[in-house]
Design a protein around this motif. Structure first.
Motif, PDB file in Angstrom:
ATOM      1  N   GLY A 139       0.806  -1.214   0.000  1.00  0.00           N
ATOM      2  CA  GLY A 139       0.000   0.000   0.000  1.00  0.00           C
ATOM      3  C   GLY A 139       0.838   1.262   0.000  1.00  0.00           C
ATOM      4  O   GLY A 139       0.528   2.236  -0.715  1.00  0.00           O
ATOM      5  N   LEU A 140       1.923   1.257   0.760  1.00  0.00           N
ATOM      6  CA  LEU A 140       2.795   2.434   0.807  1.00  0.00           C
ATOM      7  C   LEU A 140       3.474   2.665  -0.537  1.00  0.00           C
ATOM      8  O   LEU A 140       3.654   3.817  -0.963  1.00  0.00           O
ATOM      9  N   LEU A 141       3.858   1.577  -1.219  1.00  0.00           N
ATOM     10  CA  LEU A 141       4.454   1.722  -2.544  1.00  0.00           C
ATOM     11  C   LEU A 141       3.441   2.287  -3.541  1.00  0.00           C
ATOM     12  O   LEU A 141       3.761   3.168  -4.352  1.00  0.00           O
ATOM     13  N   ILE A 142       2.207   1.760  -3.475  1.00  0.00           N
ATOM     14  CA  ILE A 142       1.155   2.254  -4.367  1.00  0.00           C
ATOM     15  C   ILE A 142       0.844   3.717  -4.070  1.00  0.00           C
ATOM     16  O   ILE A 142       0.667   4.532  -4.989  1.00  0.00           O
ATOM     17  N   GLU A 143       0.779   4.066  -2.789  1.00  0.00           N
ATOM     18  CA  GLU A 143       0.485   5.450  -2.391  1.00  0.00           C
ATOM     19  C   GLU A 143       1.534   6.410  -2.939  1.00  0.00           C
ATOM     20  O   GLU A 143       1.208   7.492  -3.428  1.00  0.00           O
ATOM     21  N   THR A 144       2.801   6.015  -2.876  1.00  0.00           N
ATOM     22  CA  THR A 144       3.877   6.858  -3.404  1.00  0.00           C
ATOM     23  C   THR A 144       3.701   7.098  -4.902  1.00  0.00           C
ATOM     24  O   THR A 144       3.852   8.227  -5.394  1.00  0.00           O
ATOM     25  N   GLU A 198     -12.569  -7.837  10.878  1.00  0.00           N
ATOM     26  CA  GLU A 198     -12.236  -6.635  10.111  1.00  0.00           C
ATOM     27  C   GLU A 198     -11.659  -6.996   8.747  1.00  0.00           C
ATOM     28  O   GLU A 198     -10.883  -7.943   8.629  1.00  0.00           O
ATOM     29  N   ILE A 199     -12.049  -6.224   7.746  1.00  0.00           N
ATOM     30  CA  ILE A 199     -11.498  -6.362   6.403  1.00  0.00           C
ATOM     31  C   ILE A 199     -11.173  -4.970   5.892  1.00  0.00           C
ATOM     32  O   ILE A 199     -11.954  -4.026   6.068  1.00  0.00           O
ATOM     33  N   LEU A 200     -10.017  -4.845   5.268  1.00  0.00           N
ATOM     34  CA  LEU A 200      -9.578  -3.576   4.691  1.00  0.00           C
ATOM     35  C   LEU A 200      -9.357  -3.747   3.193  1.00  0.00           C
ATOM     36  O   LEU A 200      -8.825  -4.761   2.751  1.00  0.00           O
ATOM     37  N   ILE A 201      -9.786  -2.745   2.422  1.00  0.00           N
ATOM     38  CA  ILE A 201      -9.534  -2.723   0.986  1.00  0.00           C
ATOM     39  C   ILE A 201      -8.893  -1.388   0.637  1.00  0.00           C
ATOM     40  O   ILE A 201      -9.379  -0.335   1.047  1.00  0.00           O
ATOM     41  N   PHE A 202      -7.823  -1.452  -0.121  1.00  0.00           N
ATOM     42  CA  PHE A 202      -7.173  -0.232  -0.601  1.00  0.00           C
ATOM     43  C   PHE A 202      -7.392  -0.153  -2.105  1.00  0.00           C
ATOM     44  O   PHE A 202      -6.884  -0.977  -2.866  1.00  0.00           O
ATOM     45  N   LEU A 203      -8.165   0.839  -2.526  1.00  0.00           N
ATOM     46  CA  LEU A 203      -8.465   1.042  -3.938  1.00  0.00           C
ATOM     47  C   LEU A 203      -7.554   2.139  -4.471  1.00  0.00           C
ATOM     48  O   LEU A 203      -7.592   3.273  -3.978  1.00  0.00           O
ATOM     49  N   GLN A 204      -6.754   1.816  -5.451  1.00  0.00           N
ATOM     50  CA  GLN A 204      -5.856   2.823  -5.999  1.00  0.00           C
ATOM     51  C   GLN A 204      -6.424   3.420  -7.275  1.00  0.00           C
ATOM     52  O   GLN A 204      -7.176   2.773  -8.020  1.00  0.00           O
ATOM     53  N   ALA A 205      -6.081   4.683  -7.498  1.00  0.00           N
ATOM     54  CA  ALA A 205      -6.457   5.403  -8.725  1.00  0.00           C
ATOM     55  C   ALA A 205      -7.955   5.307  -8.993  1.00  0.00           C
ATOM     56  O   ALA A 205      -8.383   4.842 -10.053  1.00  0.00           O
ATOM     57  N   ASN A 242      -2.657   9.737   3.888  1.00  0.00           N
ATOM     58  CA  ASN A 242      -1.484   9.121   4.523  1.00  0.00           C
ATOM     59  C   ASN A 242      -1.921   7.740   4.999  1.00  0.00           C
ATOM     60  O   ASN A 242      -2.508   7.604   6.079  1.00  0.00           O
ATOM     61  N   LEU A 243      -1.648   6.720   4.178  1.00  0.00           N
ATOM     62  CA  LEU A 243      -2.147   5.372   4.462  1.00  0.00           C
ATOM     63  C   LEU A 243      -1.621   4.843   5.788  1.00  0.00           C
ATOM     64  O   LEU A 243      -2.391   4.294   6.591  1.00  0.00           O
ATOM     65  N   GLU A 244      -0.331   4.982   6.030  1.00  0.00           N
ATOM     66  CA  GLU A 244       0.257   4.432   7.251  1.00  0.00           C
ATOM     67  C   GLU A 244      -0.344   5.081   8.490  1.00  0.00           C
ATOM     68  O   GLU A 244      -0.670   4.397   9.468  1.00  0.00           O
ATOM     69  N   GLU A 245      -0.533   6.390   8.444  1.00  0.00           N
ATOM     70  CA  GLU A 245      -1.121   7.103   9.586  1.00  0.00           C
ATOM     71  C   GLU A 245      -2.549   6.653   9.826  1.00  0.00           C
ATOM     72  O   GLU A 245      -2.973   6.464  10.982  1.00  0.00           O
ATOM     73  N   LYS A 246      -3.319   6.466   8.753  1.00  0.00           N
ATOM     74  CA  LYS A 246      -4.721   6.051   8.894  1.00  0.00           C
ATOM     75  C   LYS A 246      -4.826   4.639   9.462  1.00  0.00           C
ATOM     76  O   LYS A 246      -5.662   4.352  10.326  1.00  0.00           O
ATOM     77  N   LEU A 247      -3.967   3.730   8.989  1.00  0.00           N
ATOM     78  CA  LEU A 247      -3.983   2.362   9.501  1.00  0.00           C
ATOM     79  C   LEU A 247      -3.567   2.319  10.965  1.00  0.00           C
ATOM     80  O   LEU A 247      -4.140   1.572  11.758  1.00  0.00           O
ATOM     81  N   ASP A 248      -2.577   3.118  11.326  1.00  0.00           N
ATOM     82  CA  ASP A 248      -2.178   3.197  12.737  1.00  0.00           C
ATOM     83  C   ASP A 248      -3.338   3.686  13.593  1.00  0.00           C
ATOM     84  O   ASP A 248      -3.576   3.180  14.694  1.00  0.00           O
TER      85      ASP A 248
END
Length: 256
Positions: A139-144, A198-205, A242-248
Motif C-alpha cells: 500500500g505504501l508503494l502504491i500510495e507513493t 475486520e477487512i480492509l480494501i485499498f483502492l488505488q487510482a 497518509n495510508l500508514e497514519e490512517k492504519l495506525d
C-alpha cells in the motif's frame, strides 16, 4: 528418504577412503588428495559438469597408472595393487559426485521451501487475502506512485456487526473476503483481514464513484452468496492522504 540416502552415501565414502589405507602410504596420500581436491572442485559446478570431471579424472588417473606400471616394469601380481587402487579411487570419486548432487538437490529444495514460506507469510492461506504487513508494504508503494501521478485512492474499512452469531463468524468472514477479492481489480487493489472481524480494501487510482461501485458489488455478492437481507458489515471509507497514519489510527482505536 533423501536424508537417509545421503547418510548412506557419506558412510560408503568414508569406507572407501578407509579401505585405501591398505595401499602403500605414498599411494594412499596421493589418492586421498585427489579425492579431496575433486570433492572441493565439484562443489563449484552443477551435476552434469561434475560427472564429466569424474570421468576425466578416472581416465587420466588410469592412464597415469598404466604409464607408471610400464616405466617400472610392474607386471603380473604387481598390477593387482594398481587395479585395486584405481577401483578404490573410482568408487571414492563416484561417491563424491553422488554426495555433491544430493547436497545440491537438498539445498535447492530448502530454497524452494523458503520461497514458499515467504509467499505463505505474505498471503493468508485460508482466505487468500494479503497479510497485514504485506498489505501495508504494498500500500505504501502504491500510495507513493499515486501521489507522484496526482491520483486518488480510497481505503475501505469493513467491520462485522454485533448481530452476527458467533457460530457463523468464521464462514461469513471467508465469504466476505471472497466477495471482496472477486470484486476488486486483481493485482491492482489490495485486500487484507487484520482480525476475524475486520477487512480492509485499498483502492488505488479511483474516485468516489469507483468506490461506490465496489461497495455496491460487494453488497450484491453477499446477498447472492450468503442470502442476507441486510449487510452484516458496517462500512467506513476515507480518501487516502497518509495510508500508514490512517492504519495506525484504526489499529490503535481498536486496541484502545
Amino acid at each position: 528418504m533423501k536424508s537417509h540416502r545421503l547418510h548412506w552415501l557419506m558412510a560408503l565414502w568414508a569406507v572407501s577412503i578407509a579401505t585405501q589405507l591398505l595401499l602403500p602410504t605414498t599411494m594412499f596420500f596421493i589418492q586421498a588428495s585427489v579425492v579431496i581436491i575433486i570433492l572441493l572442485l565439484m562443489t563449484l559446478f552443477k551435476s552434469s559438469v561434475n560427472f564429466l570431471i569424474f570421468l576425466s579424472t578416472i581416465l587420466v588417473y588410469g592412464f597415469c597408472l598404466t604409464v607408471y606400471s610400464m616405466n617400472h616394469q610392474i607386471f603380473d601380481a604387481g598390477q593387482y595393487e594398481l587395479i585395486l587402487a584405481h577401483l578404490l579411487l573410482t568408487a571414492s570419486i563416484l561417491l563424491n559426485w553422488l554426495i555433491v548432487h544430493e547436497l545440491k538437490t537438498l539445498n535447492q529444495k530448502i530454497q524452494e521451501m523458503e520461497v514458499r514460506l515467504n509467499q505463505l507469510e505474505k498471503i493468508d492461506n485460508e482466505t487468500k487475502a494479503l497479510s497485514f504487513p504485506e498489505f501495508l508494504e504494498r500500500g505504501l508503494l502504491i500510495e507513493t506512485g499515486m501521489r507522484r501521478r496526482g491520483e486518488k485512492g480510497y481505503l475501505l474499512y469493513f467491520t462485522m456487526t454485533d448481530i452476527v452469531p458467533l457460530t457463523v463468524k468464521s464462514s461469513l468472514r471467508q465469504e466476505f473476503i471472497k466477495a471482496c477479492l472477486h470484486t476488486v481489480r486483481a493485482g491492482y487493489d489490495l485486500v487484507t483481514s487484520p482480525t476475524d472481524e475486520e477487512i480492509l480494501i485499498f483502492l488505488q487510482a479511483t474516485d468516489e464513484a469507483g468506490r461506490d461501485i465496489v461497495i455496491h458489488r460487494i453488497e450484491e455478492a453477499m446477498k447472492q452468496n450468503v442470502n442476507c437481507i441486510s449487510m452484516p458489515f458496517s462500512i467506513h471509507s476515507w480518501e487516502v492522504e497518509n495510508l500508514e497514519e490512517k492504519l495506525d489510527e484504526l489499529m490503535n482505536r481498536k486496541g484502545a
